[in-house]
Write a protein that holds these residues in place. Structure first.
Motif, PDB file in Angstrom:
ATOM      1  N   UNK A  76       0.851  -1.186   0.000  1.00  0.00           N
ATOM      2  CA  UNK A  76       0.000   0.000   0.000  1.00  0.00           C
ATOM      3  C   UNK A  76       0.891   1.242   0.000  1.00  0.00           C
ATOM      4  N   UNK A  77       0.733   2.050  -0.999  1.00  0.00           N
ATOM      5  CA  UNK A  77       1.524   3.282  -1.096  1.00  0.00           C
ATOM      6  C   UNK A  77       0.657   4.476  -0.697  1.00  0.00           C
ATOM      7  N   UNK A  78       1.311   5.602  -0.461  1.00  0.00           N
ATOM      8  CA  UNK A  78       0.603   6.852  -0.195  1.00  0.00           C
ATOM      9  C   UNK A  78      -0.279   6.815   1.043  1.00  0.00           C
ATOM     10  N   UNK A  79       0.071   6.005   2.021  1.00  0.00           N
ATOM     11  CA  UNK A  79      -0.685   6.054   3.272  1.00  0.00           C
ATOM     12  C   UNK A  79      -0.173   7.241   4.085  1.00  0.00           C
ATOM     13  N   UNK A  80      -1.019   7.785   4.968  1.00  0.00           N
ATOM     14  CA  UNK A  80      -0.561   8.878   5.828  1.00  0.00           C
ATOM     15  C   UNK A  80       0.651   8.453   6.665  1.00  0.00           C
ATOM     16  N   UNK A  81       1.399   9.451   7.168  1.00  0.00           N
ATOM     17  CA  UNK A  81       2.641   9.157   7.889  1.00  0.00           C
ATOM     18  C   UNK A  81       2.397   8.366   9.163  1.00  0.00           C
ATOM     19  N   UNK A  82       1.316   8.678   9.869  1.00  0.00           N
ATOM     20  CA  UNK A  82       1.023   7.970  11.130  1.00  0.00           C
ATOM     21  C   UNK A  82      -0.043   6.911  10.870  1.00  0.00           C
ATOM     22  N   UNK A  83       0.217   5.702  11.372  1.00  0.00           N
ATOM     23  CA  UNK A  83      -0.703   4.598  11.111  1.00  0.00           C
ATOM     24  C   UNK A  83      -0.944   3.791  12.399  1.00  0.00           C
ATOM     25  N   UNK A  84      -2.204   3.573  12.678  1.00  0.00           N
ATOM     26  CA  UNK A  84      -2.631   2.923  13.920  1.00  0.00           C
ATOM     27  C   UNK A  84      -3.424   1.662  13.584  1.00  0.00           C
ATOM     28  N   UNK A  85      -3.061   0.553  14.220  1.00  0.00           N
ATOM     29  CA  UNK A  85      -3.766  -0.724  14.021  1.00  0.00           C
ATOM     30  C   UNK A  85      -4.445  -1.134  15.319  1.00  0.00           C
ATOM     31  N   UNK A  86      -5.681  -1.541  15.219  1.00  0.00           N
ATOM     32  CA  UNK A  86      -6.398  -2.077  16.383  1.00  0.00           C
ATOM     33  C   UNK A  86      -6.826  -3.499  16.075  1.00  0.00           C
ATOM     34  N   UNK A  87      -6.634  -4.398  17.034  1.00  0.00           N
ATOM     35  CA  UNK A  87      -7.032  -5.794  16.854  1.00  0.00           C
ATOM     36  C   UNK A  87      -8.076  -6.129  17.912  1.00  0.00           C
ATOM     37  N   UNK A  88      -9.261  -6.484  17.446  1.00  0.00           N
ATOM     38  CA  UNK A  88     -10.378  -6.753  18.350  1.00  0.00           C
ATOM     39  C   UNK A  88     -11.021  -8.102  18.055  1.00  0.00           C
ATOM     40  N   UNK A  89     -11.819  -8.572  19.001  1.00  0.00           N
ATOM     41  CA  UNK A  89     -12.419  -9.899  18.889  1.00  0.00           C
ATOM     42  C   UNK A  89     -13.724  -9.884  18.099  1.00  0.00           C
ATOM     43  N   UNK A  90     -14.607  -8.952  18.438  1.00  0.00           N
ATOM     44  CA  UNK A  90     -15.962  -8.923  17.864  1.00  0.00           C
ATOM     45  C   UNK A  90     -16.313  -7.505  17.421  1.00  0.00           C
ATOM     46  N   UNK A  91     -17.244  -7.373  16.464  1.00  0.00           N
ATOM     47  CA  UNK A  91     -17.778  -6.043  16.178  1.00  0.00           C
ATOM     48  C   UNK A  91     -18.431  -5.512  17.467  1.00  0.00           C
ATOM     49  N   UNK A  92     -18.180  -4.347  17.849  1.00  0.00           N
ATOM     50  CA  UNK A  92     -18.643  -3.556  19.021  1.00  0.00           C
ATOM     51  C   UNK A  92     -17.505  -3.315  20.018  1.00  0.00           C
ATOM     52  N   UNK A  93     -16.545  -4.262  20.104  1.00  0.00           N
ATOM     53  CA  UNK A  93     -15.440  -4.081  21.057  1.00  0.00           C
ATOM     54  C   UNK A  93     -14.640  -2.817  20.753  1.00  0.00           C
ATOM     55  N   UNK A  94     -14.457  -2.535  19.459  1.00  0.00           N
ATOM     56  CA  UNK A  94     -13.664  -1.362  19.074  1.00  0.00           C
ATOM     57  C   UNK A  94     -14.335  -0.068  19.512  1.00  0.00           C
ATOM     58  N   UNK A  95     -15.658  -0.007  19.396  1.00  0.00           N
ATOM     59  CA  UNK A  95     -16.357   1.241  19.737  1.00  0.00           C
ATOM     60  C   UNK A  95     -16.405   1.441  21.248  1.00  0.00           C
ATOM     61  N   UNK A  96     -16.638   0.346  21.983  1.00  0.00           N
ATOM     62  CA  UNK A  96     -16.691   0.438  23.447  1.00  0.00           C
ATOM     63  C   UNK A  96     -15.321   0.820  24.011  1.00  0.00           C
ATOM     64  N   UNK A  97     -14.276   0.154  23.535  1.00  0.00           N
ATOM     65  CA  UNK A  97     -12.936   0.356  24.107  1.00  0.00           C
ATOM     66  C   UNK A  97     -12.216   1.580  23.550  1.00  0.00           C
ATOM     67  N   UNK A  98     -12.327   1.786  22.255  1.00  0.00           N
ATOM     68  CA  UNK A  98     -11.439   2.751  21.583  1.00  0.00           C
ATOM     69  C   UNK A  98     -12.167   3.743  20.686  1.00  0.00           C
ATOM     70  N   UNK A  99     -13.494   3.850  20.816  1.00  0.00           N
ATOM     71  CA  UNK A  99     -14.245   4.693  19.892  1.00  0.00           C
ATOM     72  C   UNK A  99     -13.723   6.123  19.822  1.00  0.00           C
ATOM     73  N   UNK A 100     -13.407   6.712  20.970  1.00  0.00           N
ATOM     74  CA  UNK A 100     -12.936   8.102  20.982  1.00  0.00           C
ATOM     75  C   UNK A 100     -11.523   8.196  20.409  1.00  0.00           C
ATOM     76  N   UNK A 101     -10.695   7.224  20.743  1.00  0.00           N
ATOM     77  CA  UNK A 101      -9.320   7.209  20.216  1.00  0.00           C
ATOM     78  C   UNK A 101      -9.340   7.080  18.696  1.00  0.00           C
ATOM     79  N   UNK A 102     -10.167   6.185  18.191  1.00  0.00           N
ATOM     80  CA  UNK A 102     -10.236   5.969  16.742  1.00  0.00           C
ATOM     81  C   UNK A 102     -10.749   7.220  16.041  1.00  0.00           C
ATOM     82  N   UNK A 103     -11.805   7.821  16.591  1.00  0.00           N
ATOM     83  CA  UNK A 103     -12.376   9.022  15.971  1.00  0.00           C
ATOM     84  C   UNK A 103     -11.359  10.158  15.990  1.00  0.00           C
ATOM     85  N   UNK A 104     -10.656  10.307  17.110  1.00  0.00           N
ATOM     86  CA  UNK A 104      -9.686  11.404  17.219  1.00  0.00           C
ATOM     87  C   UNK A 104      -8.564  11.229  16.201  1.00  0.00           C
ATOM     88  N   UNK A 105      -7.983  10.037  16.157  1.00  0.00           N
ATOM     89  CA  UNK A 105      -6.859   9.862  15.238  1.00  0.00           C
ATOM     90  C   UNK A 105      -7.307   9.918  13.780  1.00  0.00           C
TER      91      UNK A 105
END
Ligand SMILES: [Zn+2]
Length: 296
Positions: free
Chosen positions: A1-30
């Motif tokens: 993958x070329x031309x990605x932004x300089x900062x890149x964040x990966x989240x690994x979760x078990x089920x749909x909904x875990x990301x929003x409960x745990x990291x929703x604000x972090x994901x939206x901010x970044x």
């Protein structure tokens, strides 16, 4: 993958909904700051309990269509958070939700819990080597609260980070990449206590009951927290993303309940413990940016 932004964040979760409960604000901010945010969800959440009565037919003991439905909920949640790169580990349906610990579903041949870590890891290695994130977020070794898929997501994430950095491992999956910093999701005990105190004062009656602090994944002594992300500007986005997971979450103002109907506070600041890599601030201080100290 070329031309990605300089900062890149990966989240690994078990089920749909875990990301929003745990990291929703972090994901939206970044995402809002132009960081490339990649979410990898390990299962479709087929074994979840269904809250809305009119969707009860989706349940695994009836139509067994909950996973497909939750794929749509996840897409709606990602729209709320402004995240475009979300994927299922090995593709949707590769690994099935294992259900709560001790259930017979744990032993299904396609259950994520019943999969060898080294069988699942290459799918994530491929993502890591392609996106080349500097920061990864996942669960602690107990999976936050002991759900088999959360424990397995932790194991697969940590193993994949190791394998992705190993040049001799599966050259066909891309050039080796070392993730600079790995974080585990955490909640400081005092923050959880304050959240429940607020809930007891202001929300009595809106839920049939109130959850226990022991129901909150990843609660630890405050001293173990190394990073705090202020997501107050994204509280609405986080709540909207949680609301998108309507089969799993009932949101009421700053509180929510899972299928057990027990109220919990929604945390708009999100907390982490650095598990690998160098802290970007002096010892004893909390990082306010997960990319602190990362060479870009
Ligand atoms: Zn989960």
């Amino acid at each position: 993958m070329k031309d990605l932004p300089a900062r890149r964040l990966l989240l690994v979760h078990a089920h749909p909904d875990d990301e929003s409960i745990n990291n929703g604000a972090t994901m939206a901010r970044y995402a809002a700051e132009g960081v490339h945010v990649t979410l990898v969800t390990c299962t479709m959440g087929e074994e979840g309990e269904v809250i809305p009565g009119d969707l009860a037919h989706l349940a695994p003991d009836r139509d067994d269509r909950l996973g497909q439905h939750r794929v749509g909920e996840l897409a709606a949640a990602m729209k709320e958070l402004g995240v475009e790169d979300y994927r299922f580990l090995g593709g949707a349906g590769r690994f099935r939700d294992s259900g709560m610990m001790g259930l017979p579903q744990n032993r299904r041949p396609d259950a994520f819990w019943n999969t060898e870590v080294d069988e699942a890891a290459p799918y994530l290695v491929e993502v890591i080597r392609s996106v080349r994130p500097q920061v990864m977020i996942t669960y602690d070794p107990q999976g936050g609260y002991g759900h088999p898929d959360h424990i397995q997501a932790h194991r697969v994430a940590m193993r994949s980070a190791e394998l992705a950095a190993e040049p001799a491992f599966r050259r066909d999956l891309g050039d080796a990449h070392t993730i600079a910093k790995v974080y585990w999701n955490r909640v400081p005990r005092t923050v959880a206590e304050e959240g429940f105190a607020r809930l007891r004062e202001t929300a009595v009656g809106s839920f049939p009951g109130i959850a226990d602090i022991g129901d909150i994944p990843g609660v630890v002594d405050d001293s173990e927290i190394t990073a705090e992300i202020d997501g107050s500007a994204y509280a609405e986005r986080k709540a909207a993303a949680m609301r998108a997971h309507a089969t799993q979450i009932a949101v009421d103002g700053p509180f929510f309940a899972l299928s057990n109907d027990l109220g919990q506070p929604i945390f708009t600041a999100e907390y982490y413990q650095l598990a690998a890599g160098e802290p970007g601030v002096p010892a004893g201080q909390r990082e306010r940016d997960l990319f602190a100290g990362v060479a870009l």
